[in-house]
Design a protein around this motif. Sequence first.
Motif, PDB file in Angstrom:
ATOM      1  N   ASN A   1      -2.654  -0.860   7.968  1.00  0.00           N
ATOM      2  CA  ASN A   1      -1.948  -1.853   8.151  1.00  0.00           C
ATOM      3  C   ASN A   1      -0.510  -1.260   8.501  1.00  0.00           C
ATOM      4  O   ASN A   1      -0.156  -0.075   8.208  1.00  0.00           O
ATOM      5  N   VAL A   2       0.389  -2.028   9.018  1.00  0.00           N
ATOM      6  CA  VAL A   2       1.951  -1.830   9.105  1.00  0.00           C
ATOM      7  C   VAL A   2       2.494  -1.979   8.146  1.00  0.00           C
ATOM      8  O   VAL A   2       2.289  -3.009   7.212  1.00  0.00           O
ATOM      9  N   PRO A   3       3.382  -1.151   7.443  1.00  0.00           N
ATOM     10  CA  PRO A   3       3.917  -1.243   5.850  1.00  0.00           C
ATOM     11  C   PRO A   3       4.827  -2.397   5.853  1.00  0.00           C
ATOM     12  O   PRO A   3       5.625  -2.768   6.681  1.00  0.00           O
ATOM     13  N   ASN A   4       4.944  -2.641   4.563  1.00  0.00           N
ATOM     14  CA  ASN A   4       6.352  -3.524   4.404  1.00  0.00           C
ATOM     15  C   ASN A   4       7.303  -2.781   4.209  1.00  0.00           C
ATOM     16  O   ASN A   4       7.571  -1.730   3.739  1.00  0.00           O
ATOM     17  N   ILE A   5       8.304  -3.444   5.080  1.00  0.00           N
ATOM     18  CA  ILE A   5       9.652  -2.633   4.895  1.00  0.00           C
ATOM     19  C   ILE A   5      10.884  -3.646   4.542  1.00  0.00           C
ATOM     20  O   ILE A   5      12.084  -3.440   4.645  1.00  0.00           O
ATOM     21  N   THR A   6      10.484  -4.597   3.535  1.00  0.00           N
ATOM     22  CA  THR A   6      11.585  -5.361   2.902  1.00  0.00           C
ATOM     23  C   THR A   6      11.896  -4.448   1.489  1.00  0.00           C
ATOM     24  O   THR A   6      11.279  -3.672   1.170  1.00  0.00           O
ATOM     25  N   PRO A   7      13.147  -4.959   0.999  1.00  0.00           N
ATOM     26  CA  PRO A   7      13.634  -4.286  -0.379  1.00  0.00           C
ATOM     27  C   PRO A   7      12.674  -4.871  -1.448  1.00  0.00           C
ATOM     28  O   PRO A   7      13.359  -5.130  -2.591  1.00  0.00           O
ATOM     29  N   SER A   8      11.420  -4.642  -1.493  1.00  0.00           N
ATOM     30  CA  SER A   8      10.580  -5.170  -2.631  1.00  0.00           C
ATOM     31  C   SER A   8       9.956  -3.800  -3.327  1.00  0.00           C
ATOM     32  O   SER A   8      10.035  -2.849  -2.583  1.00  0.00           O
ATOM     33  N   GLU A   9       9.097  -4.067  -4.368  1.00  0.00           N
ATOM     34  CA  GLU A   9       8.403  -2.820  -4.998  1.00  0.00           C
ATOM     35  C   GLU A   9       7.403  -2.479  -3.963  1.00  0.00           C
ATOM     36  O   GLU A   9       6.856  -1.122  -3.923  1.00  0.00           O
ATOM     37  N   ASP A  10       6.555  -3.519  -3.333  1.00  0.00           N
ATOM     38  CA  ASP A  10       5.721  -3.164  -2.570  1.00  0.00           C
ATOM     39  C   ASP A  10       6.154  -2.677  -0.867  1.00  0.00           C
ATOM     40  O   ASP A  10       5.527  -2.217  -0.186  1.00  0.00           O
ATOM     41  N   GLY A  11       7.539  -2.762  -0.805  1.00  0.00           N
ATOM     42  CA  GLY A  11       8.052  -2.018   0.304  1.00  0.00           C
ATOM     43  C   GLY A  11       8.741  -0.893   0.127  1.00  0.00           C
ATOM     44  O   GLY A  11       8.575   0.074  -0.420  1.00  0.00           O
ATOM     45  N   ILE A  12      10.256  -0.684   0.484  1.00  0.00           N
ATOM     46  CA  ILE A  12      11.053  -0.040   0.590  1.00  0.00           C
ATOM     47  C   ILE A  12      12.320  -0.042  -0.189  1.00  0.00           C
ATOM     48  O   ILE A  12      13.464   0.373  -0.218  1.00  0.00           O
ATOM     49  N   GLY A  13      11.937  -0.910  -1.408  1.00  0.00           N
ATOM     50  CA  GLY A  13      13.156  -1.394  -2.306  1.00  0.00           C
ATOM     51  C   GLY A  13      13.900  -0.200  -3.052  1.00  0.00           C
ATOM     52  O   GLY A  13      14.784  -0.294  -3.706  1.00  0.00           O
ATOM     53  N   ASP A  14      13.073   1.167  -3.270  1.00  0.00           N
ATOM     54  CA  ASP A  14      13.517   2.181  -3.911  1.00  0.00           C
ATOM     55  C   ASP A  14      14.485   2.900  -3.054  1.00  0.00           C
ATOM     56  O   ASP A  14      15.028   4.316  -3.515  1.00  0.00           O
ATOM     57  N   TRP A  15      14.246   2.953  -1.700  1.00  0.00           N
ATOM     58  CA  TRP A  15      15.101   3.219  -0.849  1.00  0.00           C
ATOM     59  C   TRP A  15      16.647   3.004  -0.694  1.00  0.00           C
ATOM     60  O   TRP A  15      16.677   1.689  -0.720  1.00  0.00           O
ATOM     61  N   SER A  16      17.575   4.173  -0.585  1.00  0.00           N
ATOM     62  CA  SER A  16      18.990   3.450  -0.406  1.00  0.00           C
ATOM     63  C   SER A  16      19.436   3.345   1.035  1.00  0.00           C
ATOM     64  O   SER A  16      18.184   3.454   1.977  1.00  0.00           O
ATOM     65  N   ALA A  17      20.111   2.603   1.517  1.00  0.00           N
ATOM     66  CA  ALA A  17      20.645   2.440   2.765  1.00  0.00           C
ATOM     67  C   ALA A  17      20.778   3.789   3.434  1.00  0.00           C
ATOM     68  O   ALA A  17      20.373   3.726   4.725  1.00  0.00           O
ATOM     69  N   SER A  18      21.306   4.710   2.932  1.00  0.00           N
ATOM     70  CA  SER A  18      21.364   5.945   3.474  1.00  0.00           C
ATOM     71  C   SER A  18      20.102   6.627   3.671  1.00  0.00           C
ATOM     72  O   SER A  18      19.722   7.390   4.507  1.00  0.00           O
ATOM     73  N   ASP A  19      19.136   6.329   2.738  1.00  0.00           N
ATOM     74  CA  ASP A  19      17.654   6.698   2.948  1.00  0.00           C
ATOM     75  C   ASP A  19      17.188   6.372   4.075  1.00  0.00           C
ATOM     76  O   ASP A  19      16.604   7.084   5.171  1.00  0.00           O
TER      77      ASP A  19
END
Length: 309
Positions: A239-257
């Motif tokens: 699967n191609v990953p979820n890249i939204t700011p959710s727990e299933d996506g990249i919610g724990d990434w900061s904008a700088s990350d």
Amino acid sequence: MLNNILIAIFVVVLAGAGAFKLLTLPHPLEDSRIAAEDSGDAARGERIFWAGGCASCHAPSKAEGDAKLKLGGGDPLTTDFGTFHAPNISPDAQDGIGGWDLADFANAMQRGLDPEGRHLYPAFPYTSYVRMTPQDVADLWAFMKTLPAVEGEAPANDLAFPFNIRPAVGLWKLVFLGDGSPAVELPEDASEPAHRGQYLVEGPGHCGECHTPRSFGGAGGLNTGEWLAGAPNPEGEGNVPNITPSEDGIGDWSASDIAYYLETGFTPDFDSVGGAMVDVQENIARLPAEDRAAIAAYLKAVPAESPAP
């Protein structure tokens, strides 16, 4: 009696063929939506070229350096519908697009039409490019004309029935092409960089084409209700990953990350980019830092989504 039935069947078939022909007619851009022929700026167009990832599909397999600018066609895209081959889009007059003008290029980019009015398959992401401004299309065209001419035609697509009926793509467009509207609404307090990032991601970057699930078993348009929430890999592996700011996506990434990942290929937990995303990341790394920051701001601003089961 039999003759009347045959005549009725003939009339129905003829009417159906006429309706199919009418509904699948090409609809090129209006002149007002095409920039002036020589208005493009190649330097600005190079920025759009890397944002759009043109080399990822149209350059030779595993191309490096200047070879990424030789756009004679790249690796085949094998899908459930058949195998697509990216065409030669170098300035070669015989085998590429060297004989095109800006209107031809703009109609391919934003209407999925070749100069003869034939429908292009949406493996070429014109459903995203329809959101691009006329000036950016003209700038990209100016840059494309500076690239090396490459001889040789790419192989023809090898598609299963009924997907090999090219005119039927016209019906698909009536439902799924769209009018260039944004895929999602950003919050009212979204920053200017987030809006710039929206244009880059939803338009030239066409990120939704892989990261958003499609309707009709993958044969339809993008499901904007699950925008960027992850989707089956179009080539059939994972699967191609979820890249939204959710727990299933990249919610724990900061904008700088996010911006750092796009620049270097390294995630916050020290993993590295892989798969088809390698080419995408390398392309985005060529953009100015403010563009990567804008993409990051947008990805933090989009609705948080969880993929459907």
